[in-house]
Write a protein that holds these residues in place. Structure first.
Motif, PDB file in Angstrom:
ATOM      1  N   UNK A  41      45.534  32.868  99.526  1.00 10.80           N
ATOM      2  CA  UNK A  41      45.426  34.239 100.031  1.00 10.80           C
ATOM      3  C   UNK A  41      44.606  34.248 101.315  1.00 10.80           C
ATOM      4  N   UNK A  42      45.122  34.943 102.319  1.00 11.04           N
ATOM      5  CA  UNK A  42      44.420  35.162 103.579  1.00 11.04           C
ATOM      6  C   UNK A  42      44.369  36.662 103.808  1.00 11.04           C
ATOM      7  N   UNK A  46      49.274  37.344 100.326  1.00 12.31           N
ATOM      8  CA  UNK A  46      49.416  36.346  99.274  1.00 12.31           C
ATOM      9  C   UNK A  46      50.485  35.351  99.710  1.00 12.31           C
ATOM     10  N   UNK A  47      50.064  34.118 100.007  1.00 12.00           N
ATOM     11  CA  UNK A  47      50.970  33.067 100.469  1.00 12.00           C
ATOM     12  C   UNK A  47      51.301  32.065  99.370  1.00 12.00           C
ATOM     13  N   UNK A 139      38.494  37.938 104.087  1.00  9.14           N
ATOM     14  CA  UNK A 139      38.306  36.975 103.007  1.00  9.14           C
ATOM     15  C   UNK A 139      39.526  36.059 102.847  1.00  9.14           C
ATOM     16  N   UNK A 140      39.281  34.863 102.297  1.00 10.61           N
ATOM     17  CA  UNK A 140      40.351  33.922 101.982  1.00 10.61           C
ATOM     18  C   UNK A 140      40.011  33.215 100.683  1.00 10.61           C
TER      19      UNK A 140
END
Length: 159
Positions: A41-42, A46-47, A139-140
């Motif tokens: 997540x970046x 959501x990746x 946030x990541x």
């Protein structure tokens, strides 16, 4: 096999993109590890669905280390920091490298703070967890479970 070569080329581009900072450190030790991507997540993106079943780990002689989350499209998300305590179990993040793919130019190197940790799991199925934030507060987080060693007579499962 082609997919592995694509991300190896993308990895090389990422390493070359940040090589100016670590040129004196020489070539890193690099390991590709198999397992299951649990989360990437970046910010609000959501990746996870684009995360591949391989993660990379690098270690330079000057103490700089990194975890490379391989994504579809030859993209790589790298969490990097200097392991000042020489702990094999984790490190503090000081930057995140975002490589949008070999055909998309140089990687973006962003100042960040956070931590990557390796949590011991059952049967050697350790989990790598990285989280933190960029300098502007975004946030990541990312997590990857390594393939464990099955008990005698047990079949390995990624579930």
């Amino acid at each position: 096999m082609t997919c592995r070569w694509v991300w190896l080329v993308a990895f090389a581009v990422t390493v070359l993109g940040v090589a100016a900072d670590v040129e004196a450190a020489g070539q890193p030790d690099f390991n590709a590890l198999e397992g299951t991507c649990l989360r990437v997540e970046l910010g609000g993106d959501d990746l996870t669905a684009s995360c591949l079943a391989t993660i990379g780990r690098s270690a330079y002689s000057d103490g700089r280390v990194g975890f490379y989350f391989m994504l579809t499209g030859s993209r790589i998300l790298t969490f990097s920091g200097v392991d000042r305590s020489n702990r094999a179990q984790g490190f503090d993040i000081d930057r995140v490298v975002i490589n949008a793919g070999a055909a998309n130019g140089s990687p973006n190197v962003l100042a960040a703070s956070g931590h990557c940790a390796v949590r011991n799991g059952p049967r050697g199925a350790d989990t790598i967890q990285c989280s933190g934030q960029f300098s502007k507060g975004t946030r990541f987080s990312a997590a990857f479970r390594l393939k464990g060693k099955p008990k005698k007579g047990e079949v390995q499962s990624d579930n």
